[in-house]
Design a protein around this motif. Structure first.
Motif, mmCIF file in Angstrom:
data_model
loop_
_atom_site.group_PDB
_atom_site.id
_atom_site.type_symbol
_atom_site.label_atom_id
_atom_site.label_comp_id
_atom_site.label_asym_id
_atom_site.label_seq_id
_atom_site.Cartn_x
_atom_site.Cartn_y
_atom_site.Cartn_z
ATOM 1 N N TRP A 51 0.830 -1.167 -0.095
ATOM 2 C CA TRP A 51 -0.123 -0.086 -0.009
ATOM 3 C C TRP A 51 0.833 1.233 -0.081
ATOM 4 N N VAL A 107 -5.463 6.234 -0.945
ATOM 5 C CA VAL A 107 -5.056 4.835 -0.557
ATOM 6 C C VAL A 107 -4.869 4.042 -1.929
ATOM 7 N N ASN A 132 -3.330 0.547 -3.916
ATOM 8 C CA ASN A 132 -2.651 -0.495 -3.794
ATOM 9 C C ASN A 132 -1.785 -0.864 -4.752
ATOM 10 N N GLN A 187 -7.624 -2.392 3.377
ATOM 11 C CA GLN A 187 -6.708 -1.721 4.141
ATOM 12 C C GLN A 187 -7.454 -1.022 5.253
ATOM 13 N N SER A 238 -6.677 3.251 -7.003
ATOM 14 C CA SER A 238 -6.366 4.191 -5.963
ATOM 15 C C SER A 238 -7.858 4.661 -5.288
#
Ligand code: BGC
Length: 795
Positions: free
Chosen positions: A691, A707, A709, A717, A750
């Motif tokens: 992440w 966020v 990946n 997450q 994202s």
């Protein structure tokens, strides 16, 4: 609703009112036929619905325990679990489930740590609110417990908790406050005292619970926690269990003498009638129960168990390729703990052990390596035949001299008489079974119970003894009575007629007999050294070694606290020896609370499974093979050594007081203050992808963060938001959890995640109420309390 309640109340005379405010049975609230009010069964509890009886003929779905559920950091998952709890409750005719348990992990020694969610009040509160909302959405009451500061078990009936107001408000009361906001219809008050007054009579029931929080539901006593007749003038509304001892007739006299005002009784009755209307026991139809097939229930429990498993270390060994040849070792591989001990116990119809689960997907060689021989195993069903029916199981008879009062075919080696009225008429309880050895060697055959007990093998007395209990907690005496056993050399296939009798103890008036009775065996074993060597040898030859270690009911359960954080027996030695011969050693820790893992840096992976419920093996197979991600993040700090733990003591002083001298510095707050690094910090947990967090921005009390990946498989997450305040005028934790949010992201994608921070996160308790220190706080966003890459000012 209020008019309806007044109308009903007006129909009741004093004895009628008093009947309603005490239970009518061990797990039953009284009804009133003239009012059209049905009796209302209630049931534990936090991780499954046992029902009114402790009986394998009426099984229940066994759910992951508190720490496992909280480790998901997923209120939406808890909403699904809540629906299953409501389904189970309805199936069993239960109106209130006695859960969730929302005391805090103040000390890792706390015996009911496994049953509680977290060391953090915000995580606890959010999980509790989700439980309450979802169970009650289906017309079944939840019952957050135990109000308040019942955070350990030593002298739990008498301990006097001394904690300052700010500590109580910000930490221990907060999960109850959120649960009341979420609409809880029932709250259980605790056994302990706070500031010298037992909780069933404590002013904290008036303020804040019924006062500023506006709780209009029922305050039910913990079982037997009502301590006086005159105390009925105070805030407890319902005395359990029934029939009444201190309330009922003595209370009627106290009201007639003017010692307890009748208006106080009326107020309790109003609350119970309101509760009855809410759960559909009085007027109208109950809310339809959610449907769950057995397969749907199993799927949810399996998914929830995987979602709570915390992968704290992985050097890349996990996930395992399909059909990897593993040596499956450790005492908990075949004899795991699905759940914690005590009132949270349920009896599942079906379980999957790690051995069963992993055999389905990997190539498994199994031997335990270490046996935890503290306990006989309740006799496995496949080894016994009921002489009455000729089918697998036991014959249980209630005897009055030579007269047989009742005969039951039973299918468990562990029987629990819990408020058994029939047993009260019998002089003795008897188990008979034909035991068939499935391997030659020395068998241990024995009994666990209290009182005058006898074990006969093929008509000859092998044990005859009056067994007494050494401990102090009645729950321990019933659930884990002392065991006695004898050794018999049996040939493979040899049969033995077994008869166990125990004299019934005196019945509790109106309630009946309470007694645990185990018929247990231990199969022939290799010598300790041979067994240990066999496990190490198997590990040496395998592609990977999976060692399932854990605690036992003797060291981790309701009714007592732990005395250390070690894994019992030679489990640490086994892991070290296995790791020395196989670099691909994966350790699965099957405990409800932290244990020391002295070998943790020498093994390839460490997975914390907690007490994951009946689908343990299937969920473990999913996680170890990567069919599911280990979804969990630590809801509690995992210490490296007991000596490092900042808040440990659970033993009251000579005056019976347990002082929360650490104040607001509990859990990770205390670790940060002491500047000591634990083995694994609060919030930590690995998945199977990688992440990146970026672009933190703040508007008002709302934060957004991107966020990404960066790995090659989808994953979830948990974004965690903490606050800190440098140069504060007020004593504060180094930082504290303010909010969190889980997000699932596809590989390479994202997502923008929004974190709404509640006003309360910025407030602190003062002598005059909640206050906010003017000026900016610092917001930290990341993936554990110590992994916080993004910061911003927030006011
Ligand atoms: C426990 C409660 C439980 C009750 C009824 C008590 O000993 O503290 O949590 O709900 O028993 O089983």
């Amino acid at each position: 609703m209020d008019d309806r309640i007044e109308e009903l109340l007006a129909k009741l005379d004093l004895p009628g009112k008093l009947r309603l405010i005490s239970g009518s049975g061990m797990f039953r609230m009284a009804g009133d036929p003239a009012l059209g009010l049905a009796e209302m069964p209630v049931s534990d509890g936090p991780s499954g619905v046992r029902g009114e009886h402790w009986d394998e003929r009426d099984p229940s779905v066994s759910l992951p325990s508190g720490t496992a559920v909280a480790a998901s950091w997923d209120p939406e998952l808890l909403a699904e679990i809540g629906a299953l709890i409501a389904h189970e409750a309805r199936r069993k005719g239960v109106y209130a489930v006695l859960g969730p348990t929302i005391n805090l992990h103040r000390s890792p020694l706390g015996g009911r740590h496994f049953e509680c969610f977290s060391e953090d009040p915000v995580l606890t509160a959010e999980m509790s609110a989700a439980y309450v909302t979802s169970v009650q959405a289906h017309g079944v009451s939840a019952c957050p417990k135990h109000y308040v500061a019942n955070d350990s078990e030593t002298d739990r009936f008498t301990v006097d908790i001394q904690a300052d107001d700010r500590t109580l408000r910000e930490l221990y009361l907060y999960p109850f406050e959120r649960s009341v906001q979420a609409g809880a219809w029932m709250v259980m008050d605790a056994y302990n005292s706070v500031h010298g007054v037992t909780m069933t009579e404590n002013r904290l029931l008036d303020e804040p619970l019924k006062g500023s929080w506006g709780f209009d539901g029922v305050v039910v006593s913990d079982w037997t926690a009502v301590r006086s007749t005159a105390g009925a003038a105070k805030g407890t509304d319902l005395a359990m269990p029934g029939p009444p001892m201190l309330w009922g007739a003595p209370l009627e006299e106290a009201v007639r003498k003017g010692e307890v005002p009748e208006s106080a009784i009326d107020e309790k009755v109003r609350r119970i009638l309101r509760f009855a209307i809410r759960v559909g026991a009085l007027d109208g139809e109950p809310t339809p129960a959610p449907e769950f097939s057995d397969a749907q229930a199993q799927e949810l429990v399996r998914r929830a168990a995987a979602a709570g498993m915390v992968l704290v270390r992985n050097d890349g060994v996990l996930p395992l390729a399909p059909r990897t040849e593993i040596a499956l070792l450790g005492p908990h591989a075949a004899l795991p703990r699905f759940m914690g001990g005590g009132s949270a116990t349920v009896i599942p119809a079906h379980t999957t052990t790690p051995l069963e689960g992993l055999e389905a997907v990997l190539s498994v060689t199994h031997t335990p390596g270490v046996r935890l021989a503290e306990k006989l195993v309740p006799v496995p069903l496949e080894l016994v035949t009921d002489p009455e029916t000729g089918t697998p199981g036991l014959s249980l008879r209630y005897l009055d001299g030579d007269t047989v009062l009742d005969t039951q075919h039973r299918t468990a080696g562990n029987l629990m008489l819990f408020g058994d009225k029939k047993a009260a008429e019998a002089g003795a309880i008897e188990i008979r079974a034909r035991l068939r050895a499935d391997v030659a060697g020395d068998w241990q055959i024995g009994v666990g119970t209290l009182g005058e007990a006898r074990l006969e093998l093929d008509g000859e007395t092998a044990i005859s003894e009056t067994i007494t209990f050494e401990g102090t907690d009645p729950v321990g005496a019933i659930l884990y009575p002392p065991q006695r056993s004898v050794t018999r050399a049996l040939a493979d296939g040899q049969e033995v007629e077994v008869r166990v009798t125990v004299a019934t103890p005196p019945a509790i008036p109106g309630l009946g007999v309470v007694l645990g009775l185990t018929f247990g065996v231990t199969r022939p074993q290799r010598s300790e050294e041979e067994e240990f060597a066999a496990a190490v040898d198997a590990a040496r030859k395998a592609d990977a070694a999976v060692v399932v270690v854990g605690t036992t009911e003797q060291i981790e359960s309701e009714g007592f606290d732990r005395t250390d954080l070690r894994l019992p027996g030679r489990q640490d030695e086994l892991v070290a020896a296995v790791a020395a011969v196989n670099p691909r050693t994966i350790v699965v820790v099957n405990s409800g609370a932290p244990v020391e893992l002295p070998w943790r840096d020498d093994v390839a992976a460490v997975l914390l499974s907690w007490f994951p419920g009946q689908e343990f093996g299937a969920a473990l197979a999913d996680v170890l093979t990567g069919a599911a991600e280990p979804g969990g993040r630590l809801p509690t700090t995992w210490p490296a050594r007991i000596d490092d733990v900042p808040v440990l003591n659970t033993t009251p002083d000579n005056a019976g007081a347990l002082r929360y001298t650490e104040g607001i510095h509990v859990g990770y707050r205390a670790w940060l203050k002491n500047e000591v690094a634990p083995a694994y910090p609060f919030g930590h947990g690995l998945g199977y992808t990688t992440w990146e967090l970026s672009d933190l921005s703040v508007t008002g009390r709302t934060a957004t963060v991107t966020v990404t990946n960066t790995g090659d498989r989808a994953g979830r997450q948990v974004l965690q938001a903490y606050l800190s305040r440098e140069d504060s005028e007020v004593e504060r934790p180094v930082r504290w959890l303010a909010g969190f949010r889980g997000v699932t992201v596809e590989p390479g994608a994202s997502e923008t995640v929004t974190l709404e921070l509640p006003a309360r996160a910025f407030e602190h308790w003062t002598e005059t109420g909640w206050a906010v220190e003017p000026g900016a706080f610092t917001l930290h966003v990341g993936t554990s309390v110590t992994e916080l890459p993004l910061t911003a000012d927030i006011a």
